[in-house]
Design an enzyme around this catalytic site. Structure first.
Site, PDB file in Angstrom:
ATOM      1  N   ASP A 151     -38.395   8.046  -5.301  1.00 62.06           N
ATOM      2  CA  ASP A 151     -39.635   7.292  -4.524  1.00 62.06           C
ATOM      3  C   ASP A 151     -39.708   6.724  -3.483  1.00 62.06           C
ATOM      4  O   ASP A 151     -41.013   6.685  -2.988  1.00 62.06           O
ATOM      5  CB  ASP A 151     -39.977   6.396  -5.537  1.00 62.06           C
ATOM      6  CG  ASP A 151     -39.865   6.417  -6.913  1.00 62.06           C
ATOM      7  OD1 ASP A 151     -40.971   7.606  -7.425  1.00 62.06           O
ATOM      8  OD2 ASP A 151     -39.227   6.107  -8.008  1.00 62.06           O
ATOM      9  N   HIS A 161     -31.420   2.833  -9.154  1.00 62.99           N
ATOM     10  CA  HIS A 161     -31.737   3.777 -10.297  1.00 62.99           C
ATOM     11  C   HIS A 161     -30.865   3.145 -11.353  1.00 62.99           C
ATOM     12  O   HIS A 161     -29.669   3.040 -11.364  1.00 62.99           O
ATOM     13  CB  HIS A 161     -31.754   5.051  -9.830  1.00 62.99           C
ATOM     14  CG  HIS A 161     -32.458   6.033 -10.819  1.00 62.99           C
ATOM     15  ND1 HIS A 161     -31.778   6.185 -11.965  1.00 62.99           N
ATOM     16  CD2 HIS A 161     -33.706   6.609 -10.651  1.00 62.99           C
ATOM     17  CE1 HIS A 161     -32.866   7.273 -12.850  1.00 62.99           C
ATOM     18  NE2 HIS A 161     -33.835   7.434 -11.938  1.00 62.99           N
TER      19      HIS A 161
END
EC number: 2.3.3.16
Length: 381
Positions: free
Chosen positions: A316, A263
């Site tokens: 996700d 991320h």
């Protein structure tokens, strides 16, 4: 030294602050995410999506009367003009799902005649959240060749959405998991899609146009498409027994990206990812259980391989397994992300226009040639 020579370009606008916000706080090193000061774990486990809607738009968790008002406005806002659903229905069935959402939202923008910022922007945001539920449900229905359907007013936004999408009943547990999904993806500061919405809002365009800008930016696999990409990775592997070989061949030797890992902000395990994993363990039945086993084995290998680089599972990685367990095909994952993030987009544009409005107009650093003499066409070699 000229201004151009002194200027620096921040590629990707990394670590550039484009607004102040009281909406969302992220500590990427410690894995902390808060909405309006409330920890994401507390909100996901104790608050409903409608409570979070009030929190994000009005600044505080609602009392009973305020919560009833939010629910009443949402329940009364599901209806959309007939031409909006007709636009979606006549488009090719193989249209990209997010493109169908774009079309639906753009069609809604044609009905926006006299909206004025600061007069009823929060109430307008509530109405849009209701209508985006209808748009999203009908992305699925159009893709499946089903007749359009509008969510019915009900006890929760999540349950009304699920039942309109699939034309069947859902248990309280299933509705609760959908509700938590909406809370977890509701906002994450100013990623690409929110930034796009802010740029549009800074021109004082209407809110639906802000939504269209946001969703076109969400569409890419490096942003909203990451959930779908992670899930398709599990499908590609196909069986838990093949995880080790796939990882060695594709990630270690192939140098490919492990989707659902890493991320831009977090340098530890995404706090939302942990909640999604716990829900996926409950929702995953049948084929979804197989994908969960693949994901868990892949997580172990991924953490071992990438931990030194502080790359961990993000939100996700397991979210798609949860949605698949609830019955959604993977083509719906990005529209579902958009359904949830609608709240964050709208809360940010309202905050920006109300408190800090200024036209967003960045500069580009010119690196081309200096002044050149124009040569007529018949003299050019």
């Amino acid at each position: 030294m000229s201004e151009t020579e002194k200027a620096e370009v921040s590629r990707g606008l990394e670590n550039v602050y484009i607004k102040a916000t009281s909406l969302t706080y992220i500590d990427g090193e410690r894995g902390i995410l808060r909405y309006r000061g409330y920890d994401i774990n507390d909100l996901a486990n104790n608050a409903t999506y409608e409570e979070v809607v009030h929190l994000m738009l009005y600044g505080e968790l609602p009392n009973s009367e305020q919560l009833k008002r939010v629910k009443d406005v949402l329940n009364s806002s599901y209806e959309v003009p007939e031409d909006v659903l007709r636009v979606m229905e006549v488009l090719p069935k193989d249209s990209e799902p997010v493109a169908l959402m774009e079309a639906g939202l753009a069609a809604l923008a044609t009905h926006e005649k006299e909206f004025k910022w600061k007069e009823r922007d929060r109430e307008k945001a509530l109405e849009i959240i209701g209508k985006v539920s209808t748009i999203t449900a009908n992305v699925y229905r159009v893709k499946q060749g089903l007749t359009p359907r509008v969510p019915s007013p009900g006890e929760s936004y999540a349950k009304s959405f699920l039942e309109a999408t699939f034309s069947k009943s859902f248990t309280s547990q299933e509705s609760s998991m959908m509700d938590k999904f909406l809370v977890l993806y509701a906002d994450h500061e100013v990623p690409a899609s929110t930034t796009a919405a802010l740029v549009t809002a800074s021109t004082l365009s209407d809110m639906y146009s802000c939504m269209v800008s946001a969703i076109t930016a969400l569409k890419g696999p490096l942003h909203g498409g990451a959930m779908e990409a992670a899930f398709r990775q599990f499908k590609e592997i196909g069986d838990p027994s093949k995880v080790d070989d796939w990882f060695e061949r594709t990630i270690v030797k192939g140098g490919n990206r492990l989707m659902g890992f890493g991320h831009r902000v977090y340098r530890t395990y995404d706090p939302r990812g942990k909640i999604f994993k716990s829900m996926a363990e409950v929702a995953a039945q049948g084929e979804a259980r197989k994908y969960l086993e693949i994901a868990e084995k892949l997580e172990t290998l991924g953490v071992k391989h990438f931990e030194s680089k502080k790359i961990y599972p993000n939100t996700d990685f397991y979210a798609g397994i949860l949605m698949y367990g609830l019955g959604f095909p993977d083509f719906m994952f990005t529209p579902l992300f958009a359904l949830s993030r609608t709240l964050g987009w709208l809360a940010h544009v309202v905050e920006y226009v109300d408190e800090q409005h200024r036209l967003i107009r960045p500069r580009a650093l010119y690196v081309g040639p200096g002044k050149r003499e124009f040569v007529p066409l018949n003299q050019r070699k």
